[in-house]
Design a protein around this motif. Structure first.
Motif, short mmCIF file in Angstrom:
data_model
loop_
_atom_site.label_atom_id
_atom_site.label_comp_id
_atom_site.label_asym_id
_atom_site.label_seq_id
_atom_site.Cartn_x
_atom_site.Cartn_y
_atom_site.Cartn_z
N LYS A 119 0.83 -1.21 0.00
CA LYS A 119 0.00 0.00 0.00
C LYS A 119 0.86 1.25 0.00
O LYS A 119 0.65 2.18 -0.79
CB LYS A 119 -0.92 0.01 1.23
N ALA A 120 1.83 1.29 0.92
CA ALA A 120 2.71 2.45 0.99
C ALA A 120 3.55 2.58 -0.27
O ALA A 120 3.77 3.70 -0.77
CB ALA A 120 3.61 2.35 2.22
N PHE A 121 4.00 1.46 -0.81
CA PHE A 121 4.82 1.48 -2.02
C PHE A 121 4.05 2.12 -3.18
O PHE A 121 4.56 3.01 -3.86
CB PHE A 121 5.24 0.05 -2.38
N VAL A 122 2.83 1.66 -3.40
CA VAL A 122 2.01 2.19 -4.51
C VAL A 122 1.70 3.67 -4.28
O VAL A 122 1.77 4.49 -5.21
CB VAL A 122 0.72 1.37 -4.67
N ALA A 123 1.34 4.03 -3.05
CA ALA A 123 1.04 5.43 -2.75
C ALA A 123 2.25 6.33 -3.02
O ALA A 123 2.11 7.42 -3.58
CB ALA A 123 0.57 5.58 -1.31
N LEU A 124 3.42 5.88 -2.65
CA LEU A 124 4.63 6.68 -2.87
C LEU A 124 4.94 6.82 -4.36
O LEU A 124 5.33 7.90 -4.82
CB LEU A 124 5.82 6.04 -2.14
N ILE A 125 4.76 5.74 -5.12
CA ILE A 125 4.98 5.81 -6.56
C ILE A 125 4.04 6.85 -7.19
O ILE A 125 4.45 7.65 -8.06
CB ILE A 125 4.76 4.43 -7.21
N LEU A 158 11.26 5.27 -0.85
CA LEU A 158 11.44 4.14 -1.76
C LEU A 158 12.84 3.56 -1.62
O LEU A 158 13.02 2.33 -1.67
CB LEU A 158 11.20 4.60 -3.21
N ILE A 159 13.84 4.43 -1.46
CA ILE A 159 15.21 3.93 -1.29
C ILE A 159 15.40 3.34 0.10
O ILE A 159 15.94 2.24 0.27
CB ILE A 159 16.22 5.08 -1.53
N ALA A 160 14.94 4.06 1.14
CA ALA A 160 15.21 3.66 2.52
C ALA A 160 14.43 2.42 2.95
O ALA A 160 14.90 1.67 3.82
CB ALA A 160 14.89 4.82 3.47
N ARG A 161 13.26 2.18 2.38
CA ARG A 161 12.43 1.07 2.83
C ARG A 161 12.42 -0.12 1.87
O ARG A 161 12.19 -1.25 2.29
CB ARG A 161 10.98 1.56 3.06
N SER A 239 27.62 13.38 -6.35
CA SER A 239 28.09 12.23 -5.57
C SER A 239 26.97 11.48 -4.85
O SER A 239 27.17 10.34 -4.41
CB SER A 239 29.16 12.67 -4.56
N TRP A 240 25.78 12.07 -4.72
CA TRP A 240 24.66 11.36 -4.11
C TRP A 240 24.09 10.30 -5.05
O TRP A 240 23.48 9.33 -4.61
CB TRP A 240 23.54 12.34 -3.75
N LEU A 241 24.31 10.47 -6.37
CA LEU A 241 23.61 9.66 -7.36
C LEU A 241 24.03 8.20 -7.38
O LEU A 241 23.16 7.31 -7.36
CB LEU A 241 23.78 10.29 -8.75
N PRO A 242 25.35 7.87 -7.43
CA PRO A 242 25.70 6.44 -7.49
C PRO A 242 25.19 5.64 -6.30
O PRO A 242 24.69 4.51 -6.47
CB PRO A 242 27.24 6.48 -7.53
N ASP A 243 25.29 6.21 -5.09
CA ASP A 243 24.79 5.49 -3.92
C ASP A 243 23.28 5.28 -4.00
O ASP A 243 22.77 4.20 -3.67
CB ASP A 243 25.13 6.27 -2.65
N ALA A 244 22.56 6.33 -4.43
CA ALA A 244 21.10 6.23 -4.52
C ALA A 244 20.69 5.16 -5.53
O ALA A 244 19.79 4.34 -5.26
CB ALA A 244 20.50 7.58 -4.90
N HIS A 245 21.33 5.13 -6.69
CA HIS A 245 20.98 4.14 -7.70
C HIS A 245 21.35 2.73 -7.26
O HIS A 245 20.62 1.78 -7.51
CB HIS A 245 21.71 4.47 -9.01
N THR A 250 14.66 -1.68 -8.22
CA THR A 250 14.74 -1.53 -9.68
C THR A 250 13.87 -0.38 -10.19
O THR A 250 14.34 0.49 -10.93
CB THR A 250 14.32 -2.84 -10.37
N VAL A 251 12.60 -0.34 -9.78
CA VAL A 251 11.72 0.71 -10.30
C VAL A 251 12.13 2.08 -9.75
O VAL A 251 11.93 3.10 -10.41
CB VAL A 251 10.24 0.41 -9.99
N GLY A 252 12.71 2.12 -8.55
CA GLY A 252 13.21 3.38 -8.03
C GLY A 252 14.33 3.93 -8.89
O GLY A 252 14.38 5.14 -9.18
#
Length: 519
Positions: A119-125, A158-161, A239-245, A250-252
């Motif tokens: 539920k939270a995943f879809v709402a965040l997307i 999405l990244i943290a959870r 420099s935030w980008l490589p860690d985030a990816h 996958t969808v994030g």
């Protein structure tokens, strides 16, 4: 048309609220989790249909004119209005956002990332989609800032959870970098609105900086540019980008690379160039220099990750490739010419299609093989996709050659036009400097070809270069839902490469008008 654009922005928000509510008895199905994931596919599908209808009803004979406009007073005391509109610059980005979000929701329906409640995943997307669409549709500086910030919280969660190893650190770096950049950007937007007497982007663009002093424009462009550069991402704010990816699901990663990065470069074209032209002219050579450094740096980082024994992560490599590709976008913008800016906008769309496909593929490889480590994927018991999953290997090879800018595919035109704009930059810019930038960007294309071909050789052929290593069992090849999610990206990459006029015919008149100050 007016209702279509308003609904395009509003429907994802309403869908996010509905996703958190209990499903009606007749729609629960066998599994409540599948019901909410199906809800996400339905809502994003409706939004995609709305953007397609918007594109079909768009007056293609006058793409420079703002269409489907809504202009309603919201906060009269501050002069802030709910002002929406779409032209040839924003329309392709709206469709790209809706398409990638729908494909991500469809992919997640069959391959939900491990984590908390769907539920939270879809709402965040859906909140993420609403914020991104609003960023490309609003025509008020304060609304643009609110939409720009609206995407940060859903992407953080999405990244943290739902992310992988190191997700909390990556999420914090993402939110801190982008929030700090946004605070500086807000100061620049407020300066323009106060000095210009309005926050309306169309009115400010029509004035073309006539109501802003040179000093005001320089300060505003510096402040706004820093915020946009962080999101772009421009070296050295990348420099935030490589860690985030690397940590994101996958969808994030698909949405982060495919649409969120475009918000920064779109801001340069929509706000900086027409509203503060003198400030843009002052900083253009520096923007071009940083862009070229990003191209070379991103390519060298990818080469370092791709070499044998480096323990390079394939997702991290694709993330660094984005730094280089977005460098071409920034270089095109920095030429201040219609050719360069059109190339930047084309490269924006091409990068969204190609890198979105690559992140889908890397996610699929990681799911099958259990890792995205290049040494593991190319070892004696590695992926060897040509022998073990030939369709998946073929798609990865296609994505790689599209990313390196092979003529006939979408990646070629944006890079070529950006370099062509550098060959003849705008009047008042140093041509020798821009010729140097063009040569360095050309070197970047060669480096891109080098690391992409190394990746294809190591992952698709395996360590021994002979297909399936040591009689290893076949991997699961591309499945039906994966074909459904990836085929539109492949088809559009080919279509844009063979018929670039379809996109350039939309953007060019709008770019010409923006560079003239909206007149």
């Amino acid at each position: 048309m007016q209702s279509l654009l308003a609904a395009t922005v509003a429907v994802p928000l309403l869908g996010a609220v509905a996703a958190l509510l209990p499903a009606p008895p007749g729609l629960k199905g066998k599994s409540p989790e599948q019901a909410v994931l199906r809800h996400g596919v339905t809502v994003t599908g409706v939004v995609l249909a709305l953007t397609v209808a918007l594109a079909a009803g768009f007056d293609h004979d006058h793409p420079a004119r703002m269409q489907a406009t809504t202009d309603i007073s919201w906060i009269p005391a501050l002069g802030i209005r709910i002002h929406l509109g779409v032209d040839g610059v924003s329309l392709p980005l709206l469709v790209l956002t809706a398409l990638l979000t729908f494909l991500s929701a469809l992919y997640s329906y069959f391959k939900m990332p491990s984590g908390p409640s769907p539920k939270a995943f879809v709402a965040l997307i859906l909140v993420l989609e609403a914020g991104t669409l609003a960023s490309f549709a609003v025509l008020d500086l304060m609304l643009f800032f609110l939409a720009f910030e609206m995407v940060l919280i859903p992407m953080y969660f999405l990244i943290a959870r739902w992310g992988g190893e190191g997700r909390e650190r990556a999420a914090w770096r993402f939110i801190l970098y982008t929030l700090l950049g946004s605070v500086v950007m807000l100061l620049g937007l407020l300066l323009i609105g106060i000095k210009g007497g309005t926050f309306d982007m169309v009115a400010l663009a029509t004035d073309n900086g006539s109501g802003l002093s040179h000093t005001t424009q320089v300060i505003a462009v510096l402040a706004i540019g820093i915020g946009l550069a962080v999101k772009a991402p421009m070296w050295p704010f990348h420099s935030w980008l490589p860690d985030a990816h690397t940590a994101a699901p996958t969808v994030g990663s698909v949405l982060l690379a495919g649409v969120l990065l475009k918000m920064g470069t779109y801001g340069f074209v929509r706000i900086v160039l027409p509203i503060a032209p003198e400030g843009a002219h002052t900083f253009a050579p520096y923007l071009a220099a940083f862009a070229v450094v990003g191209i070379i740096y991103g390519s060298l980082a990818c080469l370092a990750l791709a070499r044998r024994g480096a323990k390079g992560d394939l997702k991290r490599l694709i993330a660094y490739s984005s730094v280089g590709h977005m460098g071409f976008v920034l270089l095109g913008i920095a030429t201040l010419t219609p050719t360069g800016v059109n190339g930047a906008l084309f490269a924006n769309i091409a990068h969204g299609l190609i890198t979105g496909l690559l992140f889908f593929l890397v996610g699929a490889i990681k799911d099958r093989h259990g890792t995205s480590d290049l040494d593991a994927l190319s070892g004696t018991a590695g992926a060897a996709l040509y022998g073990r999953a030939p369709r998946l290997g073929g798609l990865l090879a296609f994505g790689a050659v599209a990313s390196l800018g092979l003529p006939g595919l979408a990646g070629f035109w944006g890079e070529m036009l950006a370099m062509l704009g550098s060959f003849h930059p705008a009047e008042g810019l140093s041509r020798p400097a821009y010729l140097t930038y063009m040569a360095l960007a050309g070197l970047g294309t060669l480096l891109t070809a080098a690391y992409m071909l190394i990746v294809v050789r190591r992952v698709c052929m395996g360590g021994d270069g002979e297909g399936r290593p040591g009689g290893a069992p076949a991997l699961t090849d591309v499945q039906t839902y994966e074909f459904a999610a990836w085929t539109p990206l492949v088809a559009l990459t080919v279509l844009a490469g063979l018929w670039p006029a379809a996109l350039l015919g939309l953007t060019d008149p709008a770019v010409q008008q923006l560079l003239r100050g909206g007149n």
